[in-house]
Design a protein around this motif. Sequence first.
Motif, short mmCIF file in Angstrom:
data_model
loop_
_atom_site.label_atom_id
_atom_site.label_comp_id
_atom_site.label_asym_id
_atom_site.label_seq_id
_atom_site.Cartn_x
_atom_site.Cartn_y
_atom_site.Cartn_z
N GLU A 222 36.31 17.82 -3.03
CA GLU A 222 35.38 17.55 -4.22
C GLU A 222 34.83 15.55 -2.58
OE1 GLU A 222 36.99 16.38 -7.04
OE2 GLU A 222 38.26 18.04 -7.74
N VAL A 223 33.51 15.93 -2.90
CA VAL A 223 32.36 15.31 -2.71
C VAL A 223 32.07 13.61 -4.04
CG1 VAL A 223 30.72 14.35 -1.01
CG2 VAL A 223 31.84 16.40 -0.93
N ASN A 224 31.88 13.02 -4.24
CA ASN A 224 31.21 12.10 -4.95
C ASN A 224 30.20 11.57 -4.32
OD1 ASN A 224 33.15 13.19 -7.16
ND2 ASN A 224 34.29 12.26 -5.86
N THR A 225 29.02 11.16 -5.28
CA THR A 225 27.98 9.96 -4.42
C THR A 225 28.33 8.58 -5.56
OG1 THR A 225 26.92 10.49 -6.28
CG2 THR A 225 26.38 11.62 -4.26
N VAL A 226 28.92 7.29 -4.06
CA VAL A 226 29.26 6.64 -5.38
C VAL A 226 28.20 5.18 -4.76
CG1 VAL A 226 31.59 7.05 -5.08
CG2 VAL A 226 30.93 5.89 -3.05
N THR A 227 27.99 4.56 -5.39
CA THR A 227 27.36 2.63 -5.01
C THR A 227 28.22 1.67 -4.48
OG1 THR A 227 25.20 3.97 -5.99
CG2 THR A 227 25.27 1.99 -5.86
N ILE A 228 27.66 0.57 -3.91
CA ILE A 228 28.55 0.59 -3.08
C ILE A 228 27.99 -0.94 -2.60
CG2 ILE A 228 30.36 -0.51 -1.70
CD1 ILE A 228 31.37 2.05 -0.57
N GLU A 229 28.32 -1.87 -3.88
CA GLU A 229 27.95 -3.16 -3.82
C GLU A 229 28.11 -3.67 -2.78
OE1 GLU A 229 26.30 -4.70 -6.29
OE2 GLU A 229 26.50 -2.49 -6.98
N PRO A 230 27.07 -4.85 -2.42
CA PRO A 230 27.37 -5.94 -0.98
C PRO A 230 28.26 -6.64 -0.75
CG PRO A 230 25.67 -5.59 -2.35
CD PRO A 230 25.84 -5.95 -3.44
N PHE A 231 29.04 -6.13 0.19
CA PHE A 231 30.06 -7.05 0.55
C PHE A 231 29.60 -7.78 2.20
CE2 PHE A 231 31.04 -2.79 2.06
CZ PHE A 231 31.79 -2.96 2.79
N ASN A 232 31.08 -8.75 2.74
CA ASN A 232 30.81 -9.60 3.81
C ASN A 232 31.94 -8.45 4.46
OD1 ASN A 232 28.44 -11.07 2.64
ND2 ASN A 232 30.20 -12.86 1.88
N MET A 233 31.94 -8.56 5.69
CA MET A 233 32.82 -8.15 6.38
C MET A 233 32.68 -9.14 8.22
SD MET A 233 33.06 -3.97 7.36
CE MET A 233 31.74 -4.12 7.71
N ILE A 234 33.92 -8.75 8.39
CA ILE A 234 33.86 -9.97 10.57
C ILE A 234 34.10 -8.31 11.46
CG2 ILE A 234 33.43 -12.11 9.55
CD1 ILE A 234 36.93 -11.72 10.60
N ALA A 235 33.52 -8.03 11.91
CA ALA A 235 34.41 -7.02 13.19
C ALA A 235 33.78 -7.25 14.50
CB ALA A 235 32.72 -5.89 12.51
N LEU A 236 34.46 -6.91 14.78
CA LEU A 236 34.97 -5.92 16.25
C LEU A 236 33.69 -4.61 17.19
CD1 LEU A 236 38.49 -7.47 17.73
CD2 LEU A 236 35.58 -8.92 18.73
N LYS A 237 33.33 -4.84 17.93
CA LYS A 237 32.20 -3.45 18.68
C LYS A 237 33.23 -2.98 19.75
CE LYS A 237 27.91 -3.99 19.98
NZ LYS A 237 26.54 -3.76 20.88
N ILE B 265 32.33 -16.26 5.38
CA ILE B 265 32.00 -16.22 5.99
C ILE B 265 31.59 -17.83 6.35
CG2 ILE B 265 30.70 -16.19 7.98
CD1 ILE B 265 30.72 -12.50 6.66
N ALA B 266 32.43 -18.70 7.09
CA ALA B 266 31.62 -20.38 6.85
C ALA B 266 30.77 -19.69 8.24
CB ALA B 266 32.92 -20.75 7.20
N HIS B 267 31.21 -19.77 9.46
CA HIS B 267 30.76 -19.27 10.79
C HIS B 267 31.76 -18.11 11.40
CE1 HIS B 267 35.30 -20.15 11.78
NE2 HIS B 267 35.20 -19.86 12.63
N THR B 268 31.09 -17.82 12.42
CA THR B 268 30.75 -16.58 12.62
C THR B 268 32.53 -16.89 13.90
OG1 THR B 268 29.01 -16.04 12.47
CG2 THR B 268 30.43 -14.68 14.49
N PRO B 269 33.54 -16.46 13.84
CA PRO B 269 34.56 -16.89 15.47
C PRO B 269 33.54 -16.36 16.93
CG PRO B 269 35.29 -15.27 13.47
CD PRO B 269 34.05 -15.29 13.47
N GLN B 270 34.48 -16.41 17.44
CA GLN B 270 34.00 -15.94 18.85
C GLN B 270 34.20 -14.09 19.35
OE1 GLN B 270 36.26 -17.84 22.22
NE2 GLN B 270 34.26 -17.32 23.33
N GLU B 271 33.58 -14.04 19.85
CA GLU B 271 33.80 -12.51 20.05
C GLU B 271 33.48 -11.46 18.84
OE1 GLU B 271 36.49 -10.82 22.74
OE2 GLU B 271 37.54 -12.71 22.91
N CYS B 272 33.58 -11.91 17.47
CA CYS B 272 33.40 -11.27 16.50
C CYS B 272 31.50 -11.16 16.30
CB CYS B 272 33.85 -11.56 15.11
SG CYS B 272 35.27 -11.58 15.08
#
Length: 208
Positions: free
Chosen positions: A41-56, A121-128
């Motif tokens: 089963e596949v559904n269509t969903v709408t996701i509200e905005p959210f914050n992330m920190i991430a590494l590439k 997100i108060a600040h951006t950690p190094q490398e993120c």
Amino acid sequence: MGDRAVRNIFPLEDYLPQRTPQSLQVLLGQREKHQKSRKLEVNTVTIEPFNMIALKVKGRMENFEAGQEVRKGWKKLKEILSSDRSLTMEGNEGIVFYNQGDMMQSDGTVELWIGVKVSDIAHTPQECICLTIPKRKYAKIDCCCFSRAEMDRRYTYLSEWIREKGYQIDIGTDAFSLEPNRLDSFNPFEVPAHEVQTFDFDILYPIK
């Protein structure tokens, strides 16, 4: 399979089997067979905005290199979270995400991100990087399964469903495919990429 899941099956202290026992393999195989008999089963969903920190992370698909790089990124991200008290993780998910338009690089590697939701997100950690995922519509399929073959079937089914319904995968600069991995039962990022056979995440493709 992660430590917590293994201990639920083998409660003896300090006992961590190197391989999945035959009886458990049979059980998982039966559940897999049952899953294949069910219509996906596949559904269509709408996701509200959210914050992330991430590494590439970058790596080739051959020899599970990209998967291993994701796990290295997760380990580093956990260290950042544990050392920076200003970051509060929301939920219990590790999110792999990527832009399908530029995921494949000219050198043959794939570019992925590993991140977690954070409240502020108060600040951006190094490398993120810190980013806000905007409100967006997605085609969603669950990927709770017990083999790579079944996982691959779901990716294929989702792509075919999108085409059949007349949608397109959005490859705009801020349109990411999301794969939130639930970490409550076990943590797949703590299992070597070539060993993991149990999956519990959703596949969300941005659509337009």
